[in-house]
Design an enzyme around this catalytic site. Structure first.
Site, mmCIF file in Angstrom:
data_model
loop_
_atom_site.group_PDB
_atom_site.id
_atom_site.type_symbol
_atom_site.label_atom_id
_atom_site.label_comp_id
_atom_site.label_asym_id
_atom_site.label_seq_id
_atom_site.Cartn_x
_atom_site.Cartn_y
_atom_site.Cartn_z
ATOM 1 N N ASP A 104 0.775 -1.118 0.117
ATOM 2 C CA ASP A 104 0.202 0.069 0.050
ATOM 3 C C ASP A 104 0.938 1.238 0.110
ATOM 4 O OD1 ASP A 104 0.666 -0.962 2.678
ATOM 5 O OD2 ASP A 104 -0.490 0.886 3.424
ATOM 6 N N GLU B 255 -0.041 -1.066 5.723
ATOM 7 C CA GLU B 255 1.150 -0.559 6.803
ATOM 8 C C GLU B 255 0.867 1.151 7.150
ATOM 9 O OE1 GLU B 255 4.917 1.302 8.255
ATOM 10 O OE2 GLU B 255 3.915 1.698 6.352
HETATM 11 ZN ZN LIG Z 1 6.550 2.585 4.465
#
Ligand SMILES: [Zn+2]
Ligand SMILES: *[C@@H]1O[C@H](CO)[C@@H](O)[C@H](O)[C@H]1NC(C)=O
Ligand SMILES: *[C@@H]1O[C@H](CO)[C@@H](O)[C@H](O)[C@H]1NC(C)=O
Length: 571
Positions: free
Chosen positions: A170, A237
């Protein structure tokens, strides 16, 4: 030596003193005589270990570690040097940047919120780009979009613990109104012959492509690992990590158990950098903690023509002033990996480039002298947040109408916890500051561990959101750190005309998915094997980019690390 003597004196009782006082004074006199004698003093421990050029045991560097299997190493090196490979890997990075796999703070669960579906495209893209890898490894899914690639070694994981490399699929969203500010559109993956531009170029798609490419290179070289190699790619994350980061960790924990992993590599905000005119490879061996503190005030409202002396906005202002007037103190202590970094700089940086004022204080600070620890933090003020808990009032809310007395007011404060502290200590500090103000204004005070649901009208409530303790500090006297250091020395180069690349422990002020992996190993290293001076880090902002000549060499680093970690398997 003096430290040891004084520690013993602390423990001694009065009668001990009466009986042995004279003897001790005699010993002390002898000690001082010895100490002042230049001929004898060489047998005493060096007090100037932090002095310039001191032949010191501090910051010991390991030699270059080159893989034993020369055929495999040569295959990888030749490939990484070829123009054809450069084209291919640059295209792979450009292609994955073109999939806008943004993660949003308000994403619902996977399976319910359609915005997660973009991660199917990322998975398909990785599979199409690396057919050899997916013919060789086992692919597991953790909560649908967490990808776990296991390249099984010939030695069981119970004997040779697997090496784990993490990356996330992501990226931080680009707001549509900011697209025009980019030199090249954020999701074009534009390559201008020198630089690859786009969201995710450094954070973290460059890392993702590099680690999977290293596996591809090793498979194609004919290498067969003894130690299992695991790659894991999260999907969130940049938000909570709850949808992929935690499920991946749970999956691996079930497979390998506590301490079941040899070492973990993950993205770092550190890489090869220059400080004090010396090139360092900075390996983050810890992360600061994290806490968002909410403060809610409520009181009775009323007409603005008949106001109380202090309403909730005034009292909240008083709280904000109190917070900012009472910052957390800074201290440079040996618990902080930055202490190891200062030692490395004291020993390896050019004499004139490292502040002379720091050297003697380091020695005192190492012995636990709290005054020196605080003075050091003041001297190194430009690095202050490596040595203290930061606090930033980020949001404030209160009042609805100019002629009405506000009934509620609230604020949110973001804190990054120093490695020596804990959530409980920070909460206690806030409770004492805010509790005092509540008392002064005759308001009910509800601390962090209350439910904030009292029916009392006039009250102040504190609550914590998103709390994370500082990460445990990974040890550096281990085989795995030596393997990592030796690999860095062998593959990466110092900057400019520097002679040596010094490997040093460092501290990461931000957090990574490794927060879920503490039980799997003590050996967690956050490190990006590129020159961060050239790749001025523009993660999370406009014009994120990575330099192609640095990026194409990252897989050589990860492949060498896998090989070196395999060579120390003694079977
Ligand atoms: Zn990162
Ligand atoms: C604190 O105040 C905010 C804003 O008014 C509100 O959304 C939140 O629910 C409150 N939290 C608590 C624990 O009372
Ligand atoms: C507040 O919440 C706690 C636990 O969530 C509960 O036991 C208590 O009864 C509540 N108090 C009020 C006044 O609602």
């Amino acid at each position: 030596m003096t430290e040891h003597t004084s520690a013993r004196q602390d423990k001694s009782s009065r009668s001990y003193w009466l009986m042995y006082g004279a003897l001790l004074i005699g010993l002390a006199t002898a000690f001082i005589t010895l100490f002042n004698n230049p001929i004898q003093s060489s047998s005493l421990p060096k007090l100037d270990v932090y002095g310039p050029g001191a032949e010191s045991e501090l910051c010991q560097q390991v030699p270059k570690l080159s893989p034993k299997n020369k055929k495999v190493e040569q295959f990888v090196r030749e490939r990484v040097d070829s123009t054809e490979y450069h084209q291919e890997i640059i295209n792979k990075l450009s292609g994955i940047i073109q999939i806008p796999s943004e993660s949003y703070d308000d994403l619902g669960p996977i399976g319910e919120d359609d915005r997660w579906n973009i991660f199917f495209q990322v998975e398909d893209y990785i599979k199409a780009s690396y057919p050899t890898v997916f013919q060789t490894v086992k692919l597991d899914h953790a909560n649908k979009h967490g990808l776990i690639l296991t390249w099984e070694g010939s030695v069981p994981p119970s004997t040779a613990k697997p090496i784990l490399m993490l990356a996330h699929q992501d990226v931080v969203p680009v707001l549509s109104e900011n697209v025009k500010d980019w030199a090249h559109p954020p999701y074009d993956g534009h390559y201008d012959g020198e630089i690859i531009w786009g969201r995710g170029a450094t954070d973290d798609k460059g890392y993702l492509i590099s680690i999977i490419e290293s596996m591809d290179l090793l498979i194609k070289s004919g290498f067969k690992p003894k130690r299992t190699v695991v790659l894991a790619f999260g999907c969130d994350e940049e938000i909570s990590g709850e949808n992929c980061g935690r499920p991946i960790s749970d999956f691996l924990h079930k497979q390998y158990g506590d301490d079941g992993i040899y070492l973990i590599m993950d993205e770092g905000s550190t890489g090869i950098q220059r400080e004090f005119d010396q090139s360092f490879a900075m390996v983050s061996v810890a992360e600061k903690g994290y806490l968002d503190v909410g403060i809610n005030l409520s009181s009775t409202g009323g007409h603005a023509s008949n106001p109380p002396d202090h309403n909730v906005i005034g009292i909240l202002s008083e709280i904000v002033v109190a917070i900012e007037s009472n910052p957390f103190p800074g201290a440079v202590t040996p618990k902080n990996p930055m202490f190891r970094f200062l030692e490395c700089a004291a020993v390896h940086a050019p004499v004139s480039s490292f502040p002379m004022a720091v050297r003697p204080k380091l020695s005192m600070a190492a012995q636990g002298d709290s005054v020196s620890q605080e003075q050091l933090a003041q001297t190194l003020d430009d690095m202050r947040y490596y040595f203290k808990t930061s606090q930033s009032v980020g949001k404030i809310h209160g009042g609805v109408k100019i002629n009405a007395i506000p009934e509620t007011a609230s604020t949110l404060v973001n804190l990054r916890l120093a490695v020596e502290t804990s959530i409980a200590q920070v909460e206690a500090h806030y409770e004492s500051l805010v509790g005092f103000i509540a008392q002064k204004h005759g308001m009910l005070f509800e601390g962090f561990h209350s439910s904030c649901n009292s029916s009392e009208k006039r009250k102040i409530c504190l609550f914590g959101i998103d709390a994370l303790e500082p990460a445990p500090v990974s040890p550096v006297d281990t085989e795995s750190f030596r393997v990592l250091s030796g690999t860095i020395k062998n593959v990466l180069k110092p900057l400019g005309t520097d002679n040596e690349l010094v490997v040093t422990p460092y501290l990461m002020p931000a957090n990574t998915d490794t927060k879920f992996f503490w039980a799997l190993t003590k050996n967690i290293y956050r490190f990006t094997p590129v020159n961060l001076v050239h790749n001025l880090n523009r993660a999370h902002t406009t014009d994120e980019f990575i330099r192609a000549d640095e990026f194409v060499r990252e897989p050589l680093f990860f492949a060498s690390l896998i090989l070196n970690a395999d060579d120390v398997v003694t079977l």
